[in-house]
Design a protein around this motif. Structure first.
Motif, PDB file in Angstrom:
ATOM      1  N   ALA A  12       0.827  -1.211   0.000  1.00  0.00           N
ATOM      2  CA  ALA A  12       0.000   0.000   0.000  1.00  0.00           C
ATOM      3  C   ALA A  12       0.858   1.255   0.000  1.00  0.00           C
ATOM      4  CB  ALA A  12      -0.937  -0.004   1.208  1.00  0.00           C
ATOM      5  N   VAL A  13       1.863   1.291   0.855  1.00  0.00           N
ATOM      6  CA  VAL A  13       2.709   2.482   0.955  1.00  0.00           C
ATOM      7  C   VAL A  13       3.507   2.675  -0.328  1.00  0.00           C
ATOM      8  CG1 VAL A  13       4.640   3.549   2.197  1.00  0.00           C
ATOM      9  CG2 VAL A  13       2.811   2.399   3.477  1.00  0.00           C
ATOM     10  N   VAL A  14       4.079   1.606  -0.861  1.00  0.00           N
ATOM     11  CA  VAL A  14       4.879   1.719  -2.083  1.00  0.00           C
ATOM     12  C   VAL A  14       4.015   2.166  -3.261  1.00  0.00           C
ATOM     13  CG1 VAL A  14       6.231   0.406  -3.783  1.00  0.00           C
ATOM     14  CG2 VAL A  14       6.680   0.126  -1.332  1.00  0.00           C
ATOM     15  N   GLU A  15       2.822   1.577  -3.405  1.00  0.00           N
ATOM     16  CA  GLU A  15       1.945   1.956  -4.519  1.00  0.00           C
ATOM     17  C   GLU A  15       1.471   3.401  -4.401  1.00  0.00           C
ATOM     18  OE1 GLU A  15      -1.298  -0.755  -5.109  1.00  0.00           O
ATOM     19  OE2 GLU A  15       0.056  -2.431  -5.496  1.00  0.00           O
ATOM     20  N   THR A  16       1.237   3.861  -3.182  1.00  0.00           N
ATOM     21  CA  THR A  16       0.687   5.195  -2.978  1.00  0.00           C
ATOM     22  C   THR A  16       1.764   6.274  -2.928  1.00  0.00           C
ATOM     23  OG1 THR A  16      -1.112   4.180  -1.714  1.00  0.00           O
ATOM     24  CG2 THR A  16      -0.838   6.548  -1.496  1.00  0.00           C
ATOM     25  N   HIS A  17       2.900   5.959  -2.292  1.00  0.00           N
ATOM     26  CA  HIS A  17       3.903   6.992  -2.020  1.00  0.00           C
ATOM     27  C   HIS A  17       5.290   6.694  -2.583  1.00  0.00           C
ATOM     28  CE1 HIS A  17       1.054   8.964   0.629  1.00  0.00           C
ATOM     29  NE2 HIS A  17       0.828   7.793   1.184  1.00  0.00           N
ATOM     30  N   GLY A  18       5.548   5.468  -3.011  1.00  0.00           N
ATOM     31  CA  GLY A  18       6.842   5.124  -3.595  1.00  0.00           C
ATOM     32  C   GLY A  18       7.798   4.440  -2.622  1.00  0.00           C
ATOM     33  N   GLU A  19       8.826   3.825  -3.206  1.00  0.00           N
ATOM     34  CA  GLU A  19       9.823   3.063  -2.441  1.00  0.00           C
ATOM     35  C   GLU A  19      10.577   3.929  -1.438  1.00  0.00           C
ATOM     36  OE1 GLU A  19      10.890  -0.135  -2.310  1.00  0.00           O
ATOM     37  OE2 GLU A  19       9.640  -0.969  -3.909  1.00  0.00           O
ATOM     38  N   ALA A  20      10.895   5.162  -1.821  1.00  0.00           N
ATOM     39  CA  ALA A  20      11.671   6.031  -0.921  1.00  0.00           C
ATOM     40  C   ALA A  20      10.891   6.318   0.361  1.00  0.00           C
ATOM     41  CB  ALA A  20      12.045   7.341  -1.624  1.00  0.00           C
ATOM     42  N   VAL A  21       9.603   6.548   0.239  1.00  0.00           N
ATOM     43  CA  VAL A  21       8.786   6.799   1.433  1.00  0.00           C
ATOM     44  C   VAL A  21       8.729   5.538   2.280  1.00  0.00           C
ATOM     45  CG1 VAL A  21       6.457   7.339   2.271  1.00  0.00           C
ATOM     46  CG2 VAL A  21       7.480   8.698   0.434  1.00  0.00           C
ATOM     47  N   TRP A  22       8.560   4.376   1.635  1.00  0.00           N
ATOM     48  CA  TRP A  22       8.532   3.120   2.390  1.00  0.00           C
ATOM     49  C   TRP A  22       9.842   2.932   3.162  1.00  0.00           C
ATOM     50  CZ3 TRP A  22       5.808  -0.011   4.938  1.00  0.00           C
ATOM     51  CH2 TRP A  22       6.288  -1.268   5.307  1.00  0.00           C
ATOM     52  N   ASP A  23      10.960   3.182   2.508  1.00  0.00           N
ATOM     53  CA  ASP A  23      12.259   3.060   3.180  1.00  0.00           C
ATOM     54  C   ASP A  23      12.353   4.030   4.355  1.00  0.00           C
ATOM     55  OD1 ASP A  23      13.039   1.053   1.445  1.00  0.00           O
ATOM     56  OD2 ASP A  23      14.188   2.406   0.133  1.00  0.00           O
ATOM     57  N   GLY A  27      12.831   3.053   8.301  1.00  0.00           N
ATOM     58  CA  GLY A  27      13.904   3.637   9.103  1.00  0.00           C
ATOM     59  C   GLY A  27      13.370   4.342  10.330  1.00  0.00           C
ATOM     60  N   HIS A  28      12.309   5.106  10.155  1.00  0.00           N
ATOM     61  CA  HIS A  28      11.710   5.848  11.274  1.00  0.00           C
ATOM     62  C   HIS A  28      11.123   4.893  12.321  1.00  0.00           C
ATOM     63  CE1 HIS A  28      10.524   9.731  12.832  1.00  0.00           C
ATOM     64  NE2 HIS A  28       9.304   9.277  13.064  1.00  0.00           N
ATOM     65  N   ALA A  29      10.598   3.758  11.855  1.00  0.00           N
ATOM     66  CA  ALA A  29      10.024   2.762  12.767  1.00  0.00           C
ATOM     67  C   ALA A  29      11.093   1.864  13.380  1.00  0.00           C
ATOM     68  CB  ALA A  29       8.996   1.901  12.030  1.00  0.00           C
ATOM     69  N   LEU A  46       3.299  -3.562  13.283  1.00  0.00           N
ATOM     70  CA  LEU A  46       2.328  -2.777  12.519  1.00  0.00           C
ATOM     71  C   LEU A  46       2.030  -1.435  13.194  1.00  0.00           C
ATOM     72  CD1 LEU A  46       0.572  -2.383  10.086  1.00  0.00           C
ATOM     73  CD2 LEU A  46      -1.191  -3.734  11.196  1.00  0.00           C
ATOM     74  N   PRO A  47       1.777  -1.396  14.510  1.00  0.00           N
ATOM     75  CA  PRO A  47       1.590  -0.081  15.145  1.00  0.00           C
ATOM     76  C   PRO A  47       2.811   0.835  14.986  1.00  0.00           C
ATOM     77  CG  PRO A  47       0.752  -1.792  16.586  1.00  0.00           C
ATOM     78  CD  PRO A  47       1.456  -2.484  15.437  1.00  0.00           C
ATOM     79  N   ARG A  48       4.003   0.271  14.995  1.00  0.00           N
ATOM     80  CA  ARG A  48       5.205   1.094  14.785  1.00  0.00           C
ATOM     81  C   ARG A  48       5.231   1.671  13.373  1.00  0.00           C
ATOM     82  NH1 ARG A  48       9.935  -2.724  16.818  1.00  0.00           N
ATOM     83  NH2 ARG A  48      11.223  -1.148  15.806  1.00  0.00           N
ATOM     84  N   LEU A  49       4.843   0.858  12.384  1.00  0.00           N
ATOM     85  CA  LEU A  49       4.781   1.346  11.002  1.00  0.00           C
ATOM     86  C   LEU A  49       3.745   2.456  10.856  1.00  0.00           C
ATOM     87  CD1 LEU A  49       5.027  -2.039   9.086  1.00  0.00           C
ATOM     88  CD2 LEU A  49       6.745  -0.201   9.088  1.00  0.00           C
ATOM     89  N   ALA A  52       5.076   5.646  12.527  1.00  0.00           N
ATOM     90  CA  ALA A  52       6.128   6.262  11.700  1.00  0.00           C
ATOM     91  C   ALA A  52       5.528   6.887  10.448  1.00  0.00           C
ATOM     92  CB  ALA A  52       7.184   5.219  11.331  1.00  0.00           C
ATOM     93  N   GLY A  53       4.640   6.164   9.793  1.00  0.00           N
ATOM     94  CA  GLY A  53       3.997   6.697   8.591  1.00  0.00           C
ATOM     95  C   GLY A  53       3.171   7.930   8.899  1.00  0.00           C
TER      96      GLY A  53
END
Length: 186
Positions: A12-23, A27-29, A46-49, A52-53
């Motif tokens: 979901a994150v990669v499709e919506t925001h791209g690989e860089a945002v997922w990375d 990292g933030h999580a 999952l709560p950490r993701l 962070a998101g």
């Protein structure tokens, strides 16, 4: 938590925001993000993701979890169409969660601990037509907003419009969430 849900969140994150945002979210999580769909992972990932998101995207955590849930339901429908084909709509599918879907999950993955669902009918006519039920969600993970999004994604799969209202919530110290689910065709 089973890795398939974490894989769907990544998708979901990669499709919506791209690989860089997922990375950046990983990292933030403080997570590596190497999950196998059949693997079992700590419940806090999952709560950490989501946290962070939420911070990185400037989104409310509940809204982000709901959006991720919508996407996850669509991904599950693609991966396991047989579960969805058994039912003719959202409410029958929700009624089958514990008795059919999660029972199969527990057979395949004895270590799985999916949320528990029960339901009760809502009496009387539904304003504007359609149908309604109260879905009772109980989970030690307390990811009810993900569940709300998954209900909405399921309704989208069946071509229905849905409204989900929290009547009671575990996050407010209720013993379970009661979600009033109303669906209409189209």
């Amino acid at each position: 938590m089973k890795g398939v849900i974490l894989n769907l969140v990544e998708e979901a994150v990669v499709e919506t925001h791209g690989e860089a945002v997922w990375d950046a979210v990983l990292g933030h999580a403080g997570l590596e993000g190497a999950w196998t769909s059949l693997g079992a992972y700590p419940d806090d990932e999952l709560p950490r993701l989501v946290a962070a998101g939420s911070e990185l995207l400037g989104a409310e955590p509940e809204r982000l979890a709901r959006d991720l849930g919508r996407h996850a339901a669509q991904g599950l429908a693609r991966r396991h169409p047989d579960y969805f084909a058994r039912c003719e709509g959202t409410l029958p599918f929700l009624r089958s969660l514990d008795d059919v879907v999660h029972r199969e999950v527990r057979k395949l993955h004895p270590d799985a601990a999916p949320p528990r669902f029960s339901w009760s009918e809502v009496g009387g006519p539904v304003p504007g037509g359609g149908a309604a039920m109260d879905l009772h969600y109980r989970s030690e993970r307390r990811l009810c907003w993900l569940a709300v999004g998954m209900i909405e994604g399921t309704a989208s799969f069946y071509g229905e419009r849905t409204e989900v209202r929290h009547e009671a919530c575990q996050l407010d110290d209720a013993p379970r969430c009661t979600l009033r689910v109303t669906t209409r065709r189209g």
